[in-house]
Each structure stands twice: as structure tokens, then as C-alpha cells.
Write a protein that holds these residues in place. Sequence first.
Motif: not given
Length: 234
Positions: A203-222
Motif C-alpha cells: 500500500e502507498w499511504f499519504v497522511p490526511r489523504l489515505g491509501v492512494v494505491q493498494h496492490i494485493r496478489k497471491n500465488e494462485t493468480g489473484l
Amino acid sequence: MKNVWKGLTIFLLCTAFSRPAQLIPLPVKQGAMLTYLRLDAQGRATGYVNMNIISTQPVKGKFISRSETQYLTRKRVLIGSLPEFYACDSMFYYVTARQWIVDVKHTANDERVAESPSSWLSYPLNPAVGDTLAPALFIDTKPGPDGPSTTNYRIVNRKVASTDSVLLPQIGKLDAWKITADIMASRPGLGEGRAYRYATVEEWFVPRLGVVQHIRKNETGLYYKLQLRGYKMP
């Protein structure tokens, strides 16, 4: 001397009234609106997420905000909307843990989420590289052919990994804190209930703006990516 005291009095009055108000993260304020783009592993747009804060109230030392979060297709056709929760105090920004899990359904009892500290992910407003962040957990239950199916999720190993920057196409380049974590899942009565790694998170977090980018992945291809594309703050 009289002029000196007069000037000092004016200075003290001015500084007293010009003292900045306590800053809190903007996304928890009523009327805030944020739009995220959903992307796949090839960088193709798969949909949008619109988050609108519709109410805010103080609860146990936090400002708890309830949003109507709309999920849309790539062509901006509304799939559905769900309630989600945000909070803050003078030190931390919080979001409900479950909103970062794909396909978790919300129930009529979700209003209780706001009062359950274990279901919150906290983000410090003044982070430092190496900080460890508190874990969070929640239980998701879905109906199935053999009865309800329950999965326990824990978001663990959370830490501030580095300072970083992120380029958001319609916003520009922002300085951010990169936060990493693991999502562990277990299903009681299945595989002896042992936990397995459901996904890794960046996650990329900017104080007072919040999470501006979120990447989630796993070994099954999600692969699931959210990227802030626009916002309007009150």
C-alpha cells in the motif's frame, strides 16, 4: 513602554486565534468523495470504486464515518453499493479491515464494525520507516450448499517498509509511505483450521489523504489493484 505592551498584547491575541486547528485525515469528513480505478495484472481497467462519506459522528474518542461505497464496471455500470467505515483520532487514521478483501459481503450487522477495534487497520499520521503496525482480523460467513461457510481473515506482518513516491495519472506524483502486509486465512473444520497465506499486500499511504494505491496478489493468480484517480474534500 506602553506601546511595547500594547504590541505584545496584540501579538498574543493574534497568535491565540491564528493557532491552526487540529488536523485530521480528510477522507473521514462528511461530504468527502474519492474515486479509485480497479486494474488487473496487465494494467487494464476492470472497474471503479466510488467512496462517499455520508455521515460522521464521535464514538469512543474517534470520529467514525460511514460511507456508501459504489462498485462499478469498466463502463461505469453500477454493480452494487456497500457500507464501509473510516475513523481517526489525533494520532491515527483507521479503515475497516474487511474492505481490502475481494468479494467479502457485508451484512446487516456491519454497523457494529465501527465499535470493534480488532477489525480496524490503523495508519499513523506521522509514520517512520521500520514502524510495525497493529494487525486486524474479522470473520466472513457466506451461505453454501452444505450450510454457512466461515473464513477467518487476519491481516498481519504490517510495517512501514520505506518512503516512496507514486505517480497517479490524473493527480500527479505524491510522496507516500509504502506499507507491506500479509493476509492470512483459515476455515474452521477444513484442513484442520490451519492458516494459509491468502495474499500479500503493498500500500502507498499519504497522511490526511489515505491509501492512494493498494496492490494485493497471491500465488494462485489473484491480483487486485486500486489506484486513486480523483477526490473532492469538504
